[in-house]
Design a protein around this motif. Structure first.
Motif, PDB file in Angstrom:
ATOM      1  N   LEU A  57       0.990  -1.025  -0.020  1.00 29.58           N
ATOM      2  CA  LEU A  57       0.008  -0.186  -0.157  1.00 29.58           C
ATOM      3  C   LEU A  57       0.847   1.249   0.284  1.00 29.58           C
ATOM      4  O   LEU A  57       1.932   1.252   0.744  1.00 29.58           O
ATOM      5  CB  LEU A  57      -0.723  -0.014   1.171  1.00 29.58           C
ATOM      6  N   GLY A  58       0.464   2.214  -1.010  1.00 27.39           N
ATOM      7  CA  GLY A  58       1.435   3.482  -0.927  1.00 27.39           C
ATOM      8  C   GLY A  58       2.602   3.291  -1.888  1.00 27.39           C
ATOM      9  O   GLY A  58       3.230   4.347  -2.096  1.00 27.39           O
ATOM     10  N   CYS A  59       2.613   2.227  -2.639  1.00 25.50           N
ATOM     11  CA  CYS A  59       3.858   2.291  -3.559  1.00 25.50           C
ATOM     12  C   CYS A  59       3.262   2.331  -4.963  1.00 25.50           C
ATOM     13  O   CYS A  59       2.103   2.162  -5.481  1.00 25.50           O
ATOM     14  CB  CYS A  59       4.344   0.691  -3.651  1.00 25.50           C
ATOM     15  N   LEU A  60       4.258   2.696  -5.607  1.00 27.06           N
ATOM     16  CA  LEU A  60       4.120   3.164  -7.112  1.00 27.06           C
ATOM     17  C   LEU A  60       5.053   1.915  -7.976  1.00 27.06           C
ATOM     18  O   LEU A  60       6.157   1.685  -7.560  1.00 27.06           O
ATOM     19  CB  LEU A  60       4.708   4.526  -7.500  1.00 27.06           C
ATOM     20  N   VAL A  61       4.189   0.979  -8.492  1.00 30.51           N
ATOM     21  CA  VAL A  61       4.860  -0.106  -9.131  1.00 30.51           C
ATOM     22  C   VAL A  61       4.867   0.158 -10.540  1.00 30.51           C
ATOM     23  O   VAL A  61       3.716   0.058 -11.291  1.00 30.51           O
ATOM     24  CB  VAL A  61       4.205  -1.318  -8.740  1.00 30.51           C
ATOM     25  N   LYS A  62       6.036   0.251 -11.539  1.00 31.19           N
ATOM     26  CA  LYS A  62       6.074   0.155 -12.734  1.00 31.19           C
ATOM     27  C   LYS A  62       6.305  -1.235 -13.186  1.00 31.19           C
ATOM     28  O   LYS A  62       7.229  -1.747 -13.015  1.00 31.19           O
ATOM     29  CB  LYS A  62       7.215   1.116 -13.241  1.00 31.19           C
TER      30      LYS A  62
ATOM     31  N   ALA B 229      -5.659  -1.801  -2.706  1.00 31.43           N
ATOM     32  CA  ALA B 229      -4.874  -3.043  -2.333  1.00 31.43           C
ATOM     33  C   ALA B 229      -5.627  -4.121  -2.504  1.00 31.43           C
ATOM     34  O   ALA B 229      -4.972  -5.234  -2.571  1.00 31.43           O
ATOM     35  CB  ALA B 229      -4.441  -2.667  -0.741  1.00 31.43           C
ATOM     36  N   ASN B 230      -6.898  -4.305  -2.503  1.00 31.38           N
ATOM     37  CA  ASN B 230      -7.949  -5.637  -2.616  1.00 31.38           C
ATOM     38  C   ASN B 230      -8.240  -5.838  -3.956  1.00 31.38           C
ATOM     39  O   ASN B 230      -8.373  -6.752  -4.531  1.00 31.38           O
ATOM     40  CB  ASN B 230      -8.764  -5.477  -1.947  1.00 31.38           C
ATOM     41  N   SER B 231      -7.695  -4.991  -5.100  1.00 34.18           N
ATOM     42  CA  SER B 231      -7.683  -5.286  -6.590  1.00 34.18           C
ATOM     43  C   SER B 231      -7.013  -6.423  -7.112  1.00 34.18           C
ATOM     44  O   SER B 231      -5.956  -6.891  -6.552  1.00 34.18           O
ATOM     45  CB  SER B 231      -7.445  -4.166  -7.415  1.00 34.18           C
ATOM     46  N   PRO B 232      -7.330  -7.059  -7.986  1.00 26.33           N
ATOM     47  CA  PRO B 232      -6.642  -8.267  -8.368  1.00 26.33           C
ATOM     48  C   PRO B 232      -5.289  -7.942  -8.769  1.00 26.33           C
ATOM     49  O   PRO B 232      -4.356  -8.885  -8.431  1.00 26.33           O
ATOM     50  CB  PRO B 232      -7.522  -8.780  -9.610  1.00 26.33           C
TER      51      PRO B 232
END
Length: 149
Positions: A87-92, A119-122
């Motif tokens: 939670l709170g991360c930017l993931v490229k 955070a609960n998204s697939p």
């Protein structure tokens, strides 16, 4: 301002605009209920009042959800930086860029597209706990995590 800070701001604006829209609608229903009570009687009054009450309840539930999203966003903003997707991360990734925060959808910043996801998204559940360089499969397609901020 960093990309992540811009995305937080965009998410905050998204949530706040939804909250304000709901509050405005609730106020309108409240005024309508007061006016209806002054001018109506009989079955028509009861039906109209019940419909307004249902709409009020629906909007109240939506308001509660957006307030929870606002709290989740604050929690995400206050998280310490991590090399693990959380939670709170930017993931490229090789497919898309994800901001794990609230489900605010597609956002564009500096000609780059980001998806603010809960955070609960697939896709977030697939990313959680992974680090740069790891692979994951989403919708039958293999992807690679390019960076975690």
């Amino acid at each position: 301002m960093t990309t992540k800070e811009h995305l937080y701001t965009m998410c905050e604006e998204y949530v706040e605009s939804r909250i304000q829209r709901i509050l405005k609608s609730l106020k309108s229903i409240e005024e309508d209920m007061e006016n209806e009570g002054k001018s109506s009687a009989g079955d028509k009054y009861e039906t109209s009042r019940e419909m307004m009450s249902e709409e009020w309840n629906k909007l109240s539930n939506q308001l509660k959800e957006f307030k929870q999203q606002k709290d989740t966003l604050k929690l995400a903003k206050n998280r310490e930086g991590s090399k693990l997707a959380q939670l709170g991360c930017l993931v490229k990734t090789s497919a898309s860029n994800y901001f794990i925060s609230i489900p605010a959808g597609k956002m564009e910043l500096d000609q780059e597209v980001f998806y603010a996801v809960g955070a609960n998204s697939p896709v977030a559940r697939l990313l959680m706990g992974k680090t740069e360089g790891e692979e994951f499969e989403f919708n039958g397609i293999k992807n690679k995590i390019l960076s975690v901020e």
